[in-house]
Design a protein around this motif. Structure first.
Motif, PDB file in Angstrom:
ATOM      1  N   HIS A  70       0.854  -1.189   0.000  1.00 42.68           N
ATOM      2  CA  HIS A  70       0.000   0.000   0.000  1.00 42.68           C
ATOM      3  C   HIS A  70       0.886   1.233   0.000  1.00 42.68           C
ATOM      4  O   HIS A  70       1.437   1.618   1.015  1.00 42.68           O
ATOM      5  N   GLY A  71       1.052   1.824  -1.164  1.00 41.90           N
ATOM      6  CA  GLY A  71       1.894   2.996  -1.297  1.00 41.90           C
ATOM      7  C   GLY A  71       1.173   4.249  -0.832  1.00 41.90           C
ATOM      8  O   GLY A  71      -0.012   4.230  -0.498  1.00 41.90           O
ATOM      9  N   PRO A  72       1.896   5.344  -0.791  1.00 39.06           N
ATOM     10  CA  PRO A  72       1.272   6.604  -0.385  1.00 39.06           C
ATOM     11  C   PRO A  72       0.232   7.058  -1.400  1.00 39.06           C
ATOM     12  O   PRO A  72       0.348   6.793  -2.590  1.00 39.06           O
ATOM     13  N   GLY A  73      -0.781   7.731  -0.916  1.00 41.90           N
ATOM     14  CA  GLY A  73      -1.850   8.216  -1.791  1.00 41.90           C
ATOM     15  C   GLY A  73      -2.917   7.160  -1.999  1.00 41.90           C
ATOM     16  O   GLY A  73      -2.751   5.994  -1.669  1.00 41.90           O
ATOM     17  N   GLY A  74      -4.021   7.570  -2.521  1.00 43.07           N
ATOM     18  CA  GLY A  74      -5.131   6.640  -2.749  1.00 43.07           C
ATOM     19  C   GLY A  74      -5.858   6.358  -1.455  1.00 43.07           C
ATOM     20  O   GLY A  74      -5.393   6.668  -0.361  1.00 43.07           O
ATOM     21  N   ASP A  75      -7.014   5.747  -1.590  1.00 44.36           N
ATOM     22  CA  ASP A  75      -7.815   5.473  -0.395  1.00 44.36           C
ATOM     23  C   ASP A  75      -7.523   4.113   0.211  1.00 44.36           C
ATOM     24  O   ASP A  75      -7.996   3.795   1.287  1.00 44.36           O
ATOM     25  N   GLY A  76      -6.765   3.270  -0.472  1.00 44.10           N
ATOM     26  CA  GLY A  76      -6.408   1.973   0.084  1.00 44.10           C
ATOM     27  C   GLY A  76      -7.477   0.920  -0.047  1.00 44.10           C
ATOM     28  O   GLY A  76      -7.334  -0.179   0.477  1.00 44.10           O
ATOM     29  N   SER A  77      -8.581   1.235  -0.749  1.00 41.72           N
ATOM     30  CA  SER A  77      -9.655   0.247  -0.845  1.00 41.72           C
ATOM     31  C   SER A  77      -9.228  -0.970  -1.658  1.00 41.72           C
ATOM     32  O   SER A  77      -9.661  -2.079  -1.374  1.00 41.72           O
ATOM     33  N   GLY A  78      -8.368  -0.777  -2.641  1.00 38.33           N
ATOM     34  CA  GLY A  78      -7.875  -1.911  -3.428  1.00 38.33           C
ATOM     35  C   GLY A  78      -7.031  -2.843  -2.589  1.00 38.33           C
ATOM     36  O   GLY A  78      -7.137  -4.060  -2.684  1.00 38.33           O
ATOM     37  N   VAL A  79      -6.189  -2.270  -1.744  1.00 39.54           N
ATOM     38  CA  VAL A  79      -5.345  -3.086  -0.869  1.00 39.54           C
ATOM     39  C   VAL A  79      -6.214  -3.799   0.167  1.00 39.54           C
ATOM     40  O   VAL A  79      -5.977  -4.971   0.477  1.00 39.54           O
ATOM     41  N   ALA A  80      -7.219  -3.130   0.700  1.00 41.15           N
ATOM     42  CA  ALA A  80      -8.130  -3.768   1.660  1.00 41.15           C
ATOM     43  C   ALA A  80      -8.866  -4.931   1.000  1.00 41.15           C
ATOM     44  O   ALA A  80      -9.033  -5.990   1.608  1.00 41.15           O
ATOM     45  N   ARG A  81      -9.278  -4.740  -0.239  1.00 39.95           N
ATOM     46  CA  ARG A  81      -9.955  -5.814  -0.972  1.00 39.95           C
ATOM     47  C   ARG A  81      -8.994  -6.986  -1.193  1.00 39.95           C
ATOM     48  O   ARG A  81      -9.365  -8.151  -1.024  1.00 39.95           O
ATOM     49  N   ASN A  82      -7.745  -6.679  -1.542  1.00 38.50           N
ATOM     50  CA  ASN A  82      -6.746  -7.735  -1.718  1.00 38.50           C
ATOM     51  C   ASN A  82      -6.486  -8.473  -0.408  1.00 38.50           C
ATOM     52  O   ASN A  82      -6.353  -9.694  -0.396  1.00 38.50           O
ATOM     53  N   MET A  83      -6.419  -7.719   0.683  1.00 41.73           N
ATOM     54  CA  MET A  83      -6.176  -8.328   1.988  1.00 41.73           C
ATOM     55  C   MET A  83      -7.339  -9.239   2.380  1.00 41.73           C
ATOM     56  O   MET A  83      -7.121 -10.330   2.911  1.00 41.73           O
ATOM     57  N   ALA A  84      -8.557  -8.825   2.109  1.00 44.47           N
ATOM     58  CA  ALA A  84      -9.722  -9.657   2.417  1.00 44.47           C
ATOM     59  C   ALA A  84      -9.706 -10.932   1.575  1.00 44.47           C
ATOM     60  O   ALA A  84     -10.016 -12.023   2.078  1.00 44.47           O
ATOM     61  N   THR A  85      -9.323 -10.802   0.319  1.00 42.45           N
ATOM     62  CA  THR A  85      -9.255 -11.978  -0.560  1.00 42.45           C
ATOM     63  C   THR A  85      -8.182 -12.945  -0.088  1.00 42.45           C
ATOM     64  O   THR A  85      -8.421 -14.156   0.006  1.00 42.45           O
ATOM     65  N   VAL A  86      -7.009 -12.430   0.206  1.00 42.09           N
ATOM     66  CA  VAL A  86      -5.917 -13.270   0.702  1.00 42.09           C
ATOM     67  C   VAL A  86      -6.320 -13.930   2.017  1.00 42.09           C
ATOM     68  O   VAL A  86      -6.075 -15.126   2.228  1.00 42.09           O
ATOM     69  N   GLY A  87      -6.956 -13.183   2.897  1.00 46.23           N
ATOM     70  CA  GLY A  87      -7.406 -13.739   4.169  1.00 46.23           C
ATOM     71  C   GLY A  87      -8.398 -14.868   3.986  1.00 46.23           C
ATOM     72  O   GLY A  87      -8.303 -15.903   4.645  1.00 46.23           O
ATOM     73  N   ALA A  88      -9.339 -14.687   3.071  1.00 47.85           N
ATOM     74  CA  ALA A  88     -10.334 -15.737   2.807  1.00 47.85           C
ATOM     75  C   ALA A  88      -9.667 -16.990   2.254  1.00 47.85           C
ATOM     76  O   ALA A  88     -10.015 -18.120   2.636  1.00 47.85           O
TER      77      ALA A  88
END
Length: 107
Positions: A70-88
Motif C-alpha cells: 500500500h503505497g502513499p496516496g489513494g484510499d487503500g480500498s484496493g489493498v483492503a480488498r486484496n487483503m480480504a481476498t488473501v485472508g479468505a
C-alpha cells in the motif's frame, strides 16, 4: 486502525485459533501429515508444530507483503480488498487442511 490491518489481524487470529484447537484434538502425536496423494494417503509428514504452524506463518508473510504494498496516496480500498481476498484464501486453506487431517486421524 486502517481496514487493511483489521483484515490482517482478524485473519491471523482465526488461523491461530484454528491451529490451536487442532492442536488439542490431535493429541500427543509427534508428526502430522502435510500432503496427501491422489489415493488419499499421506505422502509426507512433519513435526506437529510445523504442520499446525505452517499456514499461520505463511499468512503473516503474505499479509505483511500485501500491507506494505500500500503505497502513499489513494484510499487503500484496493489493498483492503486484496487483503480480504488473501485472508479468505488462507482461512479456506487452513480449513481444508484440518478437514483432511481429521479425516486421516479418524480413519
Amino acid at each position: 486502525m486502517p481496514t487493511v490491518y483489521v483484515f490482517a489481524v482478524v485473519t491471523l487470529a482465526i488461523l491461530s485459533c484454528l491451529s490451536a484447537l487442532a492442536g488439542f484434538w490431535v493429541g500427543d502425536l509427534d508428526r502430522l501429515p502435510m500432503q496427501w496423494g491422489l489415493d488419499g494417503r499421506p505422502t509426507w509428514y512433519a513435526p506437529k508444530w510445523i504442520a499446525l504452524g505452517f499456514i499461520p506463518v505463511i499468512g503473516v508473510i503474505v499479509m505483511a507483503t500485501v500491507a506494505v504494498s500500500h503505497g502513499p496516496g489513494g484510499d487503500g480500498s484496493g489493498v483492503a480488498r486484496n487483503m480480504a481476498t488473501v485472508g479468505a484464501i488462507l482461512v479456506a486453506a487452513e480449513i481444508v487442511y484440518l478437514f483432511m487431517l481429521r479425516r486421516h486421524l479418524t480413519g
